[in-house]
Design a protein around this motif. Structure first.
Motif, PDB file in Angstrom:
ATOM      1  N   UNK A 134       0.831  -0.954   0.064  1.00  0.00           N
ATOM      2  CA  UNK A 134       0.027   0.039  -0.100  1.00  0.00           C
ATOM      3  C   UNK A 134       0.879   1.135   0.099  1.00  0.00           C
ATOM      4  N   UNK A 135       0.558   2.259  -0.794  1.00  0.00           N
ATOM      5  CA  UNK A 135       1.401   3.367  -1.145  1.00  0.00           C
ATOM      6  C   UNK A 135       2.701   2.858  -1.111  1.00  0.00           C
ATOM      7  N   UNK A 136       3.778   3.499  -0.463  1.00  0.00           N
ATOM      8  CA  UNK A 136       5.172   2.979  -0.858  1.00  0.00           C
ATOM      9  C   UNK A 136       5.830   2.113  -0.037  1.00  0.00           C
ATOM     10  N   UNK A 137       4.914   1.309   0.885  1.00  0.00           N
ATOM     11  CA  UNK A 137       5.280   0.482   1.829  1.00  0.00           C
ATOM     12  C   UNK A 137       4.513  -0.989   1.994  1.00  0.00           C
ATOM     13  N   UNK A 138       4.768  -1.786   2.861  1.00  0.00           N
ATOM     14  CA  UNK A 138       3.737  -2.736   2.978  1.00  0.00           C
ATOM     15  C   UNK A 138       3.251  -2.557   4.473  1.00  0.00           C
ATOM     16  N   UNK A 139       1.889  -2.930   4.374  1.00  0.00           N
ATOM     17  CA  UNK A 139       1.081  -2.765   5.822  1.00  0.00           C
ATOM     18  C   UNK A 139       0.866  -4.071   6.377  1.00  0.00           C
ATOM     19  N   UNK A 140       0.959  -4.283   7.342  1.00  0.00           N
ATOM     20  CA  UNK A 140       0.367  -5.572   8.148  1.00  0.00           C
ATOM     21  C   UNK A 140      -1.044  -5.142   8.581  1.00  0.00           C
ATOM     22  N   UNK A 141      -1.884  -6.122   8.274  1.00  0.00           N
ATOM     23  CA  UNK A 141      -3.219  -6.195   8.586  1.00  0.00           C
ATOM     24  C   UNK A 141      -3.522  -7.188   9.564  1.00  0.00           C
ATOM     25  N   UNK A 142      -4.020  -6.659  10.938  1.00  0.00           N
ATOM     26  CA  UNK A 142      -4.124  -7.729  12.062  1.00  0.00           C
ATOM     27  C   UNK A 142      -5.592  -7.884  12.540  1.00  0.00           C
ATOM     28  N   UNK A 143      -5.955  -8.906  12.810  1.00  0.00           N
ATOM     29  CA  UNK A 143      -7.257  -9.340  13.146  1.00  0.00           C
ATOM     30  C   UNK A 143      -7.088 -10.123  14.218  1.00  0.00           C
ATOM     31  N   UNK A 144      -8.026  -9.817  15.445  1.00  0.00           N
ATOM     32  CA  UNK A 144      -8.270 -10.604  16.331  1.00  0.00           C
ATOM     33  C   UNK A 144      -9.460 -10.818  16.885  1.00  0.00           C
ATOM     34  N   UNK A 145     -10.000 -11.487  17.751  1.00  0.00           N
ATOM     35  CA  UNK A 145     -11.411 -11.646  18.113  1.00  0.00           C
ATOM     36  C   UNK A 145     -12.052 -10.465  18.819  1.00  0.00           C
ATOM     37  N   UNK A 146     -10.974  -9.528  19.012  1.00  0.00           N
ATOM     38  CA  UNK A 146     -11.675  -8.190  19.914  1.00  0.00           C
ATOM     39  C   UNK A 146     -11.263  -6.887  19.020  1.00  0.00           C
ATOM     40  N   UNK A 147     -10.717  -6.970  17.965  1.00  0.00           N
ATOM     41  CA  UNK A 147     -10.015  -5.880  17.376  1.00  0.00           C
ATOM     42  C   UNK A 147      -9.440  -6.009  16.063  1.00  0.00           C
ATOM     43  N   UNK A 148      -9.028  -5.167  15.115  1.00  0.00           N
ATOM     44  CA  UNK A 148      -8.401  -4.969  14.097  1.00  0.00           C
ATOM     45  C   UNK A 148      -7.294  -4.087  14.235  1.00  0.00           C
ATOM     46  N   UNK A 149      -6.362  -4.090  13.574  1.00  0.00           N
ATOM     47  CA  UNK A 149      -5.214  -3.170  13.409  1.00  0.00           C
ATOM     48  C   UNK A 149      -4.511  -3.349  12.245  1.00  0.00           C
ATOM     49  N   UNK A 150      -3.922  -2.031  11.805  1.00  0.00           N
ATOM     50  CA  UNK A 150      -3.111  -1.973  10.587  1.00  0.00           C
ATOM     51  C   UNK A 150      -1.468  -1.209  11.065  1.00  0.00           C
ATOM     52  N   UNK A 151      -0.571  -1.913  10.665  1.00  0.00           N
ATOM     53  CA  UNK A 151       0.670  -1.189  11.043  1.00  0.00           C
ATOM     54  C   UNK A 151       1.375  -1.189   9.623  1.00  0.00           C
ATOM     55  N   UNK A 152       1.971  -0.168   9.510  1.00  0.00           N
ATOM     56  CA  UNK A 152       2.791   0.447   8.623  1.00  0.00           C
ATOM     57  C   UNK A 152       4.371  -0.185   8.716  1.00  0.00           C
ATOM     58  N   UNK A 153       5.090  -0.650   7.869  1.00  0.00           N
ATOM     59  CA  UNK A 153       6.482  -1.231   7.974  1.00  0.00           C
ATOM     60  C   UNK A 153       7.171   0.019   7.962  1.00  0.00           C
ATOM     61  N   UNK A 154       6.971   0.963   7.071  1.00  0.00           N
ATOM     62  CA  UNK A 154       7.891   2.353   6.904  1.00  0.00           C
ATOM     63  C   UNK A 154       7.449   3.017   8.167  1.00  0.00           C
ATOM     64  N   UNK A 155       8.504   3.216   8.861  1.00  0.00           N
ATOM     65  CA  UNK A 155       7.901   4.079  10.187  1.00  0.00           C
ATOM     66  C   UNK A 155       7.797   3.243  11.253  1.00  0.00           C
ATOM     67  N   UNK A 156       7.384   1.855  11.162  1.00  0.00           N
ATOM     68  CA  UNK A 156       7.109   1.041  12.228  1.00  0.00           C
ATOM     69  C   UNK A 156       5.879   1.695  12.894  1.00  0.00           C
TER      70      UNK A 156
END
Ligand SMILES: O=P(O)(O)OC[C@H]1O[C@@H](O)[C@H](O)[C@@H](O)[C@@H]1O
Length: 294
Positions: free
Chosen positions: A21-43
């Motif tokens: 996505x954009x100029x980086x990779x994003x980690x899409x995370x899914x749990x029973x309670x939530x979702x999150x997104x983390x950009x590898x660029x910039x952590x």
């Protein structure tokens, strides 16, 4: 590492997937309670959505996604200095971690939580900014709560100083009505007026540009918004930064836009001022923040 290899090595079925996505990779995370997104660029954590709720994090719709620019929102990692460099104003504001490409070190699913660890190590490029050998690790744990820990290890033979912030942008309905609880009677440095002051009112409220570093603050802060309360805990930090640019400064920030400042407030777990950390060779320091809504 390429997207395919990232997913093969670190993807977790149904729980963590990398996307370009954009100029980086994003980690899409899914749990029973939530979702999150983390950009590898910039952590940089860019989203944390507890089930059935709105995103607790704000990302500017005007943010610029490009190498060398920090993403405006989520949780920028300000490191190894906070704000301007202590002696060289030509160096990037808030350090180089948020404009660096980090490496995925590990991922795991443990019970109801998913954890991703990202790393940044000293090399020829970082020596221009920080002339020491270091290993930085950002561990993001996603579950009922979002927990972010930045560990700096000194792998040099000399000590070095670090100031830092987990510069969290929270998504709020209106800066004019939001209140912060948990800073009553705390002394702060007012970086707009350039004075030292004391938090006399029980609640922090906002009536214009606000830029404060509250000192000796280790307690949780509550962000009381119209229809939700967000709790912000901390670790390894005695400074809490509270920031909102206000209308005038926001209008000069192209990556924020004129109106978006009304929808965000930053409450940052930080090391700065008398809480700048000297890290001795072979030792490490951990700065953390925990976020959840009630
Ligand atoms: O525009 P930047 O570099 O992301 O910084 C934003 C703000 O970050 C805050 O943490 C600082 O206290 C402010 O002084 C600063 O303006």
């Amino acid at each position: 590492m390429r997207l395919k290899e990232l997913n093969e090595q670190y993807g977790i079925d149904g729980a963590l997937e990398f996307q370009s996505e954009q100029h980086t990779e994003m980690a899409y995370i899914k749990t029973a309670y939530s979702t999150a997104k983390v950009s590898i660029y910039g952590a940089q954590v860019l989203s944390f959505i507890p089930k059935g709720k709105d995103d607790l994090l704000f990302v500017s719709s005007q943010s610029v996604y490009k190498e060398g620019k920090a993403i405006r929102g989520g949780i920028p990692v300000c490191w190894p200095w906070f704000n301007a460099h202590p002696t060289d104003s030509t160096k990037p504001s808030h350090g180089f971690a948020r404009i660096s490409r980090w490496e995925v070190l590990s991922t795991k699913k443990e019970g109801d939580e998913v954890v991703i660890s990202l790393g940044l190590k000293s090399d020829d490029r970082t020596k221009d900014f920080l002339p020491y050998d270091f290993e930085a690790v950002l561990e993001v744990t996603v579950g009922k709560r979002l927990n972010v820990e930045l560990t700096t290890k000194n792998v040099d033979s000399k000590p070095f100083d670090v100031s830092a912030a987990l510069h969290t942008y929270f998504n709020i309905s209106d800066i004019a009505t939001v209140k912060l609880r948990g800073l009553h009677k705390m002394a702060y440095k007012d970086d707009v007026l350039g004075i030292d002051a004391l938090q006399e009112d029980e609640m922090v409220t906002f009536s214009g540009r606000t830029d404060r570093r509250y000192k000796e603050t280790e307690a949780e802060v509550s962000i009381i918004d119209a229809n939700k309360t967000i709790k912000v805990g901390k670790k390894g930090s005695k400074i809490t930064v509270v920031w909102n640019p206000g209308a005038e400064l926001a209008s000069q920030m192209a990556d924020l836009g004129k109106e978006n400042y009304k929808k965000m407030v930053c409450v940052e777990s930080a090391n700065s001022l008398n809480d700048t950390i000297t890290i001795q060779p072979g030792t490490s320091h951990c700065l953390g923040t925990t976020i959840y809504s009630v």
